[in-house]
Write a protein that holds these residues in place. Structure first.
Motif, PDB file in Angstrom:
ATOM      1  N   LYS A  49       0.798  -1.216   0.000  1.00  0.00           N
ATOM      2  CA  LYS A  49       0.000   0.000   0.000  1.00  0.00           C
ATOM      3  C   LYS A  49       0.840   1.279   0.000  1.00  0.00           C
ATOM      4  CE  LYS A  49      -4.117  -1.908   2.289  1.00  0.00           C
ATOM      5  NZ  LYS A  49      -5.046  -1.778   3.458  1.00  0.00           N
ATOM      6  N   ASP A  50       2.073   1.178   0.448  1.00  0.00           N
ATOM      7  CA  ASP A  50       2.859   2.418   0.572  1.00  0.00           C
ATOM      8  C   ASP A  50       4.094   2.430  -0.326  1.00  0.00           C
ATOM      9  OD1 ASP A  50       4.557   0.672   1.841  1.00  0.00           O
ATOM     10  OD2 ASP A  50       4.459   1.642   3.801  1.00  0.00           O
ATOM     11  N   LYS A  51       4.001   1.764  -1.473  1.00  0.00           N
ATOM     12  CA  LYS A  51       5.142   1.746  -2.387  1.00  0.00           C
ATOM     13  C   LYS A  51       5.498   3.147  -2.870  1.00  0.00           C
ATOM     14  CE  LYS A  51       5.081  -2.941  -4.309  1.00  0.00           C
ATOM     15  NZ  LYS A  51       4.910  -3.740  -5.540  1.00  0.00           N
ATOM     16  N   SER A  52       4.484   3.962  -3.176  1.00  0.00           N
ATOM     17  CA  SER A  52       4.763   5.297  -3.691  1.00  0.00           C
ATOM     18  C   SER A  52       5.491   6.140  -2.652  1.00  0.00           C
ATOM     19  CB  SER A  52       3.469   5.986  -4.134  1.00  0.00           C
ATOM     20  OG  SER A  52       2.575   6.127  -3.040  1.00  0.00           O
ATOM     21  N   GLN A  53       5.085   5.995  -1.377  1.00  0.00           N
ATOM     22  CA  GLN A  53       5.765   6.732  -0.322  1.00  0.00           C
ATOM     23  C   GLN A  53       7.205   6.250  -0.165  1.00  0.00           C
ATOM     24  OE1 GLN A  53       2.729   5.434  -0.165  1.00  0.00           O
ATOM     25  NE2 GLN A  53       1.382   6.546   1.244  1.00  0.00           N
ATOM     26  N   PHE A  54       7.401   4.941  -0.342  1.00  0.00           N
ATOM     27  CA  PHE A  54       8.759   4.402  -0.230  1.00  0.00           C
ATOM     28  C   PHE A  54       9.663   4.995  -1.299  1.00  0.00           C
ATOM     29  CE2 PHE A  54      11.778   1.393  -2.086  1.00  0.00           C
ATOM     30  CZ  PHE A  54      12.658   1.256  -1.029  1.00  0.00           C
ATOM     31  N   PHE A  55       9.200   5.017  -2.538  1.00  0.00           N
ATOM     32  CA  PHE A  55      10.051   5.542  -3.602  1.00  0.00           C
ATOM     33  C   PHE A  55      10.261   7.043  -3.467  1.00  0.00           C
ATOM     34  CE2 PHE A  55       8.877   1.517  -5.753  1.00  0.00           C
ATOM     35  CZ  PHE A  55      10.167   1.071  -6.018  1.00  0.00           C
ATOM     36  N   ALA A  56       9.277   7.750  -2.923  1.00  0.00           N
ATOM     37  CA  ALA A  56       9.466   9.175  -2.659  1.00  0.00           C
ATOM     38  C   ALA A  56      10.538   9.372  -1.593  1.00  0.00           C
ATOM     39  CB  ALA A  56       8.148   9.807  -2.213  1.00  0.00           C
ATOM     40  N   ALA A  57      10.499   8.542  -0.541  1.00  0.00           N
ATOM     41  CA  ALA A  57      11.511   8.634   0.510  1.00  0.00           C
ATOM     42  C   ALA A  57      12.884   8.249  -0.023  1.00  0.00           C
ATOM     43  CB  ALA A  57      11.122   7.734   1.686  1.00  0.00           C
ATOM     44  N   LEU A  58      12.922   7.230  -0.871  1.00  0.00           N
ATOM     45  CA  LEU A  58      14.182   6.795  -1.460  1.00  0.00           C
ATOM     46  C   LEU A  58      14.809   7.910  -2.284  1.00  0.00           C
ATOM     47  CD1 LEU A  58      16.142   4.412  -2.057  1.00  0.00           C
ATOM     48  CD2 LEU A  58      14.708   3.890  -4.045  1.00  0.00           C
ATOM     49  N   GLU A  59      14.009   8.538  -3.132  1.00  0.00           N
ATOM     50  CA  GLU A  59      14.553   9.594  -3.975  1.00  0.00           C
ATOM     51  C   GLU A  59      14.975  10.799  -3.147  1.00  0.00           C
ATOM     52  OE1 GLU A  59      13.804  11.360  -8.398  1.00  0.00           O
ATOM     53  OE2 GLU A  59      12.051  10.695  -7.270  1.00  0.00           O
ATOM     54  N   LEU A  60      14.263  11.074  -2.063  1.00  0.00           N
ATOM     55  CA  LEU A  60      14.618  12.211  -1.207  1.00  0.00           C
ATOM     56  C   LEU A  60      15.997  12.014  -0.590  1.00  0.00           C
ATOM     57  CD1 LEU A  60      13.919  14.869   0.214  1.00  0.00           C
ATOM     58  CD2 LEU A  60      12.806  13.513   2.008  1.00  0.00           C
ATOM     59  N   ILE A  78      11.248  -3.106  -9.050  1.00  0.00           N
ATOM     60  CA  ILE A  78      11.181  -2.383 -10.321  1.00  0.00           C
ATOM     61  C   ILE A  78      10.920  -0.903 -10.025  1.00  0.00           C
ATOM     62  CG2 ILE A  78       9.935  -2.113 -12.487  1.00  0.00           C
ATOM     63  CD1 ILE A  78       9.325  -5.096 -12.399  1.00  0.00           C
ATOM     64  N   LEU A  79      11.794  -0.041 -10.496  1.00  0.00           N
ATOM     65  CA  LEU A  79      11.640   1.390 -10.250  1.00  0.00           C
ATOM     66  C   LEU A  79      10.493   1.953 -11.070  1.00  0.00           C
ATOM     67  CD1 LEU A  79      15.417   2.360 -10.410  1.00  0.00           C
ATOM     68  CD2 LEU A  79      14.006   2.277  -8.346  1.00  0.00           C
ATOM     69  N   PRO A  80       9.697   2.845 -10.494  1.00  0.00           N
ATOM     70  CA  PRO A  80       8.598   3.463 -11.261  1.00  0.00           C
ATOM     71  C   PRO A  80       9.126   4.229 -12.468  1.00  0.00           C
ATOM     72  CG  PRO A  80       8.373   3.909  -8.902  1.00  0.00           C
ATOM     73  CD  PRO A  80       9.730   3.305  -9.089  1.00  0.00           C
ATOM     74  N   GLU A  81       8.320   4.293 -13.522  1.00  0.00           N
ATOM     75  CA  GLU A  81       8.748   4.948 -14.754  1.00  0.00           C
ATOM     76  C   GLU A  81       9.125   6.402 -14.521  1.00  0.00           C
ATOM     77  OE1 GLU A  81       6.275   4.544 -18.157  1.00  0.00           O
ATOM     78  OE2 GLU A  81       6.043   2.365 -17.948  1.00  0.00           O
ATOM     79  N   GLU A  82       8.364   7.100 -13.687  1.00  0.00           N
ATOM     80  CA  GLU A  82       8.658   8.516 -13.462  1.00  0.00           C
ATOM     81  C   GLU A  82       9.982   8.684 -12.704  1.00  0.00           C
ATOM     82  OE1 GLU A  82       5.632   7.167 -10.296  1.00  0.00           O
ATOM     83  OE2 GLU A  82       5.990   6.892 -12.460  1.00  0.00           O
ATOM     84  N   PHE A  83      10.302   7.743 -11.839  1.00  0.00           N
ATOM     85  CA  PHE A  83      11.590   7.755 -11.137  1.00  0.00           C
ATOM     86  C   PHE A  83      12.722   7.590 -12.141  1.00  0.00           C
ATOM     87  CE2 PHE A  83      15.145   6.267  -8.776  1.00  0.00           C
ATOM     88  CZ  PHE A  83      14.972   6.564  -7.436  1.00  0.00           C
ATOM     89  N   VAL A  84      12.591   6.601 -13.018  1.00  0.00           N
ATOM     90  CA  VAL A  84      13.619   6.352 -14.034  1.00  0.00           C
ATOM     91  C   VAL A  84      13.758   7.551 -14.960  1.00  0.00           C
ATOM     92  CG1 VAL A  84      14.268   4.889 -15.986  1.00  0.00           C
ATOM     93  CG2 VAL A  84      13.299   3.861 -13.920  1.00  0.00           C
ATOM     94  N   ALA A  85      12.636   8.169 -15.311  1.00  0.00           N
ATOM     95  CA  ALA A  85      12.681   9.319 -16.225  1.00  0.00           C
ATOM     96  C   ALA A  85      13.449  10.477 -15.609  1.00  0.00           C
ATOM     97  CB  ALA A  85      11.256   9.752 -16.582  1.00  0.00           C
ATOM     98  N   ARG A  86      13.279  10.717 -14.311  1.00  0.00           N
ATOM     99  CA  ARG A  86      13.987  11.824 -13.667  1.00  0.00           C
ATOM    100  C   ARG A  86      15.492  11.569 -13.595  1.00  0.00           C
ATOM    101  NH1 ARG A  86       9.194  12.011 -10.539  1.00  0.00           N
ATOM    102  NH2 ARG A  86      10.034  10.595  -8.961  1.00  0.00           N
ATOM    103  N   TRP A  87      15.880  10.307 -13.555  1.00  0.00           N
ATOM    104  CA  TRP A  87      17.293   9.944 -13.480  1.00  0.00           C
ATOM    105  C   TRP A  87      17.781   9.327 -14.790  1.00  0.00           C
ATOM    106  CZ3 TRP A  87      20.657  10.699  -9.352  1.00  0.00           C
ATOM    107  CH2 TRP A  87      20.074  11.245  -8.198  1.00  0.00           C
TER     108      TRP A  87
END
Length: 305
Positions: A49-60, A78-87
């Protein structure tokens, strides 16, 4: 991860490990990194349920570390597409097969069952498509008679420890590799209409307009005339513009020997963070200054609107 940490401490290594983190706060690799004095952030393992929060915390935490690249080492999510796009272009991964063979899981058993003579590992750039990014390096490992997935995995791991640090070092230092920089300039220059490459004064040059009447619009200079720069030389509009560029941004521009007297400016390429969109814009502008009117007429009309 340990192989990367220890490689970073070798003389002349071009990278530094500024952070180790992951999705398993109790991973022994984090303990090793802490023992070696590497900054560690332990992020709670996410629930579905909190995958999006995890990836936000990871990127922070990655942003706060000041990292320029992300290097995955056993990170199985698997990294979210928007995460990969930013990096984009700045995430590397190592996969335990000779890609494009056997993306995904169970690579060793699949290679053995297929009767392959070799397995191995591949370092690649991460893209939105799983295990399909540009390949940076591979190392083959022979499959022995009576091999099991476990014994093969152990030897592939040894190969990974050799390949990954070298591939990462080569990739992060490509900004100072003349061959890599020339390849990038060449791709941009030759994408412009009616261009060709021809050596001039010992440097690769790029012309527009045909074999007999073509004019040079760019040169690639590798530390010529005693400068420390690997550079792209392009036309400016005037000597005043050239001098203003050099004065305002000396870390980006310089007045090249020989060519500078004719109003050409040098764009320094052997530096981190080159804006390649700006390089492409300079190439197009210089191309337009040298191209015959039959090629630029429609562009000139479009510029009026």
């Amino acid at each position: 991860m340990a192989a990367l940490v220890y490689a970073s401490r070798m003389p002349e290594c071009p990278f530094e490990v500024v952070l180790v983190t992951g999705d398993r706060p109790n991973a022994t690799g984090l303990d090793l990194a802490e023992a070696e004095g590497v900054p560690v952030v332990r992020i709670p393992r996410p629930t579905p349920k909190d995958k999006s929060q995890f990836f936000a915390a990871l990127e922070l935490v990655i942003d706060q570390s000041g990292a320029d690249y992300i290097v995955l080492a056993g990170f199985m999510r698997i990294l979210p597409e928007e995460f990969v796009a930013r990096w984009e272009g700045r995430i590397l991964n190592i996969h335990p097969s000779l890609l494009p063979k056997y993306p995904g899981l169970d690579t060793h058993s699949r290679a053995i069952e297929a009767g392959d003579s070799h397995a191995g590992c591949t370092v690649h750039v991460v893209t939105a498509a799983l295990d399909e990014g540009p390949i940076l390096g591979q190392l083959a490992v022979a499959i022995a008679t009576g091999e099991t997935p476990e014994t093969l995995a152990a030897r592939v791991k040894l190969a990974e420890h050799q390949l990954y640090p070298r591939a990462v070092a080569d990739y992060v230092s490509r900004w100072r590799d003349p061959a890599a920089l020339l390849a990038r300039v060449r791709a941009l220059a030759l994408a412009l209409p009616e261009t060709d490459e021809r050596e001039s004064h010992g440097s690769p040059g790029f012309r527009v307009g045909g074999d007999k009447t073509g004019k040079y619009f760019a040169y690639f200079a590798d530390q010529h005339h005693g400068t420390p720069h690997i550079a792209l030389l392009v036309r400016t509009g005037s000597m005043d513009e050239l001098l203003a560029l050099v004065e305002d941004q000396p870390e980006v521009y310089f007045k090249p020997a020989y060519y500078g007297a004719s109003g050409w400016v040098g764009i320094i390429l052997n530096r981190p963070g080159v804006d390649w969109d700006a390089v492409a814009a300079w190439l197009e502008r210089s191309w337009r200054g040298a191209a015959p009117k039959r090629l630029t007429r429609l562009m000139d009309v479009a510029d009026e609107f």
